[in-house]
Design a protein around this motif. Structure first.
Motif, PDB file in Angstrom:
ATOM      1  N   GLU A   1       0.873  -1.309   0.065  1.00  0.00           N
ATOM      2  CA  GLU A   1       0.129  -0.128   0.106  1.00  0.00           C
ATOM      3  C   GLU A   1       0.838   1.218  -0.041  1.00  0.00           C
ATOM      4  OE1 GLU A   1      -3.791   1.885  -0.024  1.00  0.00           O
ATOM      5  OE2 GLU A   1      -3.040  -0.170  -0.439  1.00  0.00           O
ATOM      6  N   LEU A   2       2.168   1.183   0.637  1.00  0.00           N
ATOM      7  CA  LEU A   2       2.853   2.426   0.639  1.00  0.00           C
ATOM      8  C   LEU A   2       3.355   2.836  -0.559  1.00  0.00           C
ATOM      9  CD1 LEU A   2       4.239   4.447   2.589  1.00  0.00           C
ATOM     10  CD2 LEU A   2       5.950   2.911   3.051  1.00  0.00           C
TER      11      LEU A   2
ATOM     12  N   ARG B   1      -0.957  11.815   6.996  1.00  0.00           N
ATOM     13  CA  ARG B   1      -1.533  10.982   5.972  1.00  0.00           C
ATOM     14  C   ARG B   1      -1.191   9.844   5.435  1.00  0.00           C
ATOM     15  NH1 ARG B   1      -5.352  13.656   3.456  1.00  0.00           N
ATOM     16  NH2 ARG B   1      -4.999  12.569   1.622  1.00  0.00           N
ATOM     17  N   LEU B   2      -0.098   9.559   5.396  1.00  0.00           N
ATOM     18  CA  LEU B   2       0.692   8.197   5.186  1.00  0.00           C
ATOM     19  C   LEU B   2       0.317   7.048   6.170  1.00  0.00           C
ATOM     20  CD1 LEU B   2       4.276   9.056   3.801  1.00  0.00           C
ATOM     21  CD2 LEU B   2       2.334   7.943   2.522  1.00  0.00           C
ATOM     22  N   ALA B   3       0.516   7.494   7.374  1.00  0.00           N
ATOM     23  CA  ALA B   3       0.083   6.629   8.620  1.00  0.00           C
ATOM     24  C   ALA B   3      -1.509   6.406   8.506  1.00  0.00           C
ATOM     25  CB  ALA B   3       0.383   7.047   9.843  1.00  0.00           C
TER      26      ALA B   3
ATOM     27  N   THR C   1      -7.606   4.203  15.295  1.00  0.00           N
ATOM     28  CA  THR C   1      -6.779   4.939  14.115  1.00  0.00           C
ATOM     29  C   THR C   1      -6.088   5.980  14.748  1.00  0.00           C
ATOM     30  OG1 THR C   1      -8.514   4.207  12.343  1.00  0.00           O
ATOM     31  CG2 THR C   1      -7.365   6.098  11.840  1.00  0.00           C
ATOM     32  N   LEU C   2      -6.856   6.675  15.796  1.00  0.00           N
ATOM     33  CA  LEU C   2      -6.447   7.673  16.665  1.00  0.00           C
ATOM     34  C   LEU C   2      -4.854   7.290  17.260  1.00  0.00           C
ATOM     35  CD1 LEU C   2      -8.011   9.943  19.361  1.00  0.00           C
ATOM     36  CD2 LEU C   2      -5.839   8.726  19.966  1.00  0.00           C
ATOM     37  N   ALA C   3      -4.812   6.282  17.679  1.00  0.00           N
ATOM     38  CA  ALA C   3      -3.438   5.870  18.443  1.00  0.00           C
ATOM     39  C   ALA C   3      -2.615   5.560  17.057  1.00  0.00           C
ATOM     40  CB  ALA C   3      -3.833   4.568  19.034  1.00  0.00           C
ATOM     41  N   ALA C   4      -3.029   4.729  16.265  1.00  0.00           N
ATOM     42  CA  ALA C   4      -2.269   4.392  15.171  1.00  0.00           C
ATOM     43  C   ALA C   4      -1.682   5.379  14.255  1.00  0.00           C
ATOM     44  CB  ALA C   4      -2.949   3.403  14.158  1.00  0.00           C
ATOM     45  N   VAL C   5      -2.481   6.358  14.057  1.00  0.00           N
ATOM     46  CA  VAL C   5      -1.717   7.365  13.109  1.00  0.00           C
ATOM     47  C   VAL C   5      -0.738   8.099  13.827  1.00  0.00           C
ATOM     48  CG1 VAL C   5      -2.689   9.512  11.875  1.00  0.00           C
ATOM     49  CG2 VAL C   5      -3.879   7.520  11.545  1.00  0.00           C
ATOM     50  N   HIS C   6      -1.023   8.806  14.978  1.00  0.00           N
ATOM     51  CA  HIS C   6      -0.401   9.657  15.488  1.00  0.00           C
ATOM     52  C   HIS C   6       0.938   9.290  16.161  1.00  0.00           C
ATOM     53  CE1 HIS C   6      -2.557  12.946  14.123  1.00  0.00           C
ATOM     54  NE2 HIS C   6      -3.635  12.420  14.638  1.00  0.00           N
ATOM     55  N   THR C   7       0.726   7.937  16.866  1.00  0.00           N
ATOM     56  CA  THR C   7       2.036   7.369  17.614  1.00  0.00           C
ATOM     57  C   THR C   7       3.061   7.258  16.107  1.00  0.00           C
ATOM     58  OG1 THR C   7       0.737   6.284  18.976  1.00  0.00           O
ATOM     59  CG2 THR C   7       2.947   5.295  18.540  1.00  0.00           C
TER      60      THR C   7
END
Length: 552
Positions: free
Chosen positions: A185-186, A211-213, A335-341
């Protein structure tokens, strides 16, 4: 990746991306609060009344559940009133907490925030409490309280741990499969988010990382085509920012004022709007999965994308958890945790490399060596991401040091006592008390780390190679007594292996294809910003990048 039911949620909580608001909150404790409120309450007498009420209520309505005998720290003198101490916390938490940690290494002490008293525990208690049941000492209740869960619709995540179980029981056990999925996907989405200039170009790498995360997380959580849906990506990233801002603002007021303040915040209205959009996206996906499940039960063959976490959650959820509102909240919360971590870790590591460019070639040499030995990433079973990324030992060590130097929260882990709990030495943690540890101060203690103020990206690498039995220790994904970025104990982040792999995938691609450096006006690493106990990279800082003449 880090989830709300664990200690690393506070890492995601630190990301407040409104640039002006961050600087205001650091220089004028009231600026963010008033700027956000006056759009809705007007000016003049109304604001003056609210300010007066805030000061008055701060003194009489905030919870004060403390461990007996724990001293309050941070006062400039014994005569300084609580209101002054509370006022200073937003901008001076690092000094207040650090002073307490230096004075009271072996006993609990109290740090006062506008909405709650923190019971800061000495490090000696951490190992004793690592396996205590979340039914007695809950991280999810502590962390969602920080995010204003009553006013940001996050109460669902305090009622059960479905979102924790999907990571522990599905994502982490099947990690190789998910890493390969996001690697592909990346490659597909990179060109949408990162330019390909042949000359130096200034670029907002922090927004690109978010945005990538967000897009990689969406691939795992909701699958195609939702992971390519611009509205879902916007909401999944925006929801996090809106929740963080709302939580930060509410923490500046005593709880008695939260029902009034919350309803006046534009960021809270944005949270509610995000959830409505999420329900419109997830509703059809959930209906389709139910149709597929029913068809399979009838013996029919169906084509459905495999290993989507949303499907696993639906298949293992109770009737209440399977309601659309409940599922939308949980998916956005994960998603909150996944994206910003992920995005913050990648940004910090890149800033560290730009500030210490001598390590850029070290990282690239390691990437080239692994490529020579195993082949291009993903080109064969031997070059599958899990094996390939594990060979990046120096990058892993850089990750550990970057986390140590840029810990997203001064307080890790965090717990709320749901009942009175007595420690082995007789210390009683009263029901309702919020306990935490001064993680940053411990990880900058010279008795724990040699020359702790020095950035040394090979610390963990040297430790791992100092003895044969240490090769699998001191890893970025570890949650140990002296490395607390992902928490510690049974409630540590269950998605940390995925998060580390994701960050490495992003950095491998970036360093392989691009030259990077700070903008011409910057010669040193930007200082991190602080709002209360939270830390985050300065959002005003961009980088320069251009394509390498000879990509790796």
């Amino acid at each position: 990746m880090d989830l709300p039911v664990n200690d690393s949620l506070t890492a995601a909580e630190a990301v407040v991306t409104s640039r002006g608001a961050i600087r205001q909150v650091l220089t004028h404790a009231s600026a963010l609060r008033l700027e956000d409120l006056k759009l809705n309450i007007g000016t003049g007498p109304t604001i003056l009344v609210m300010i007066a009420a805030w000061f008055l209520l701060s003194a009489y309505t905030r919870p004060s559940i403390r461990i007996a005998g724990a001293p309050v720290v941070g006062r400039r003198s014994k005569w300084e009133p609580d209101l002054s101490l509370l006022w200073r916390y937003t901008a001076q938490a690092r000094e207040i907490i650090g002073g307490g940690a230096a004075r009271f290494k072996d006993r609990p002490f109290i740090v006062k925030r506008h909405d709650v008293d923190w019971n800061v525990m000495p490090h000696k208690y951490l190992d004793e409490l690592r396996l205590v049941s979340p039914l007695k000492l809950s991280s999810v209740k502590a962390n969602t309280q920080n995010l204003g869960h009553k006013w940001t619709k996050l109460t669902h995540v305090t009622t059960s741990n479905l979102h924790f179980r999907v990571v522990s029981n599905k994502l982490t056990p099947d990690l190789p499969k998910y890493l390969e999925g996001i690697r592909r996907e990346l490659d597909d989405v990179w060109a949408d988010e990162v330019p390909r200039p042949t000359e130096w170009q200034e670029f907002d790498i922090q927004e690109a990382h978010r945005r990538l995360a967000g897009r990689l997380a969406a691939k795992v959580f909701v699958g195609h085509p939702a992971c390519r849906d611009p509205e879902w990506i916007r909401v999944s990233v925006g929801f996090s920012m809106d929740v963080f801002k709302t939580g930060l603002l509410l923490r500046m007021f005593p709880p008695l004022l939260h029902p009034i303040v919350a309803r006046l915040l534009p960021s809270r209205r944005a949270v509610l709007n995000d959830l409505e959009i999420a329900k419109r996206t997830l509703g059809p996906l959930m209906d389709k999965h139910r149709e597929h499940v029913a068809a399979k039960a009838r013996g029919e063959e169906v084509e459905e994308e495999e290993d989507i976490l949303l499907h696993w959650m639906m298949d293992h959820a109770t009737d209440e958890e399977n309601k659309l509102d409940n599922m939308a909240v949980r998916n956005l919360f994960i998603t909150l945790a996944a994206v910003h971590t992920t995005s913050m870790s990648a940004t910090h590591m890149l800033f560290d490399l730009c500030a210490h460019p001598e390590w850029l070639d070290v990282m690239r040499d390691e990437i080239s060596q692994v490529k020579r030995e195993l082949g291009p990433l993903g080109s064969s079973p031997e070059a599958a991401p899990k094996h390939w990324l594990a060979r990046l030992e120096k990058m892993d060590s850089l990750f550990v040091e970057s986390q140590r130097m840029n810990l997203p929260s001064l307080f890790v882990p965090q717990r709320i006592a749901t009942e009175d709990y007595t420690l082995k030495d007789g210390t009683v943690i009263p029901k309702g008390a919020k306990i935490t540890w001064a993680a940053r101060d411990h990880m900058h203690d010279p008795d724990v780390y040699h020359d702790p103020s020095v950035f040394d990206p090979m610390r963990s690498y040297r430790k791992r190679h100092s003895a044969p039995g240490l090769l699998n220790k001191h890893l970025a994904s570890a949650a140990s007594l002296d490395s607390l970025a992902f928490g510690y104990g049974a409630q540590a982040c269950p998605g940390r292996w995925f998060s580390v792999g994701e960050v490495k995938l992003i950095l491998v691609k970036l360093l392989s294809e691009y030259e990077v450096k700070f903008t011409p006006d910057r010669t040193t690493r930007p200082e991190n910003l602080y709002a209360g106990e939270n830390s985050f990279p300065d959002p005003s800082v961009n980088i320069m990048l251009k394509l390498r003449e000879e990509p790796l």
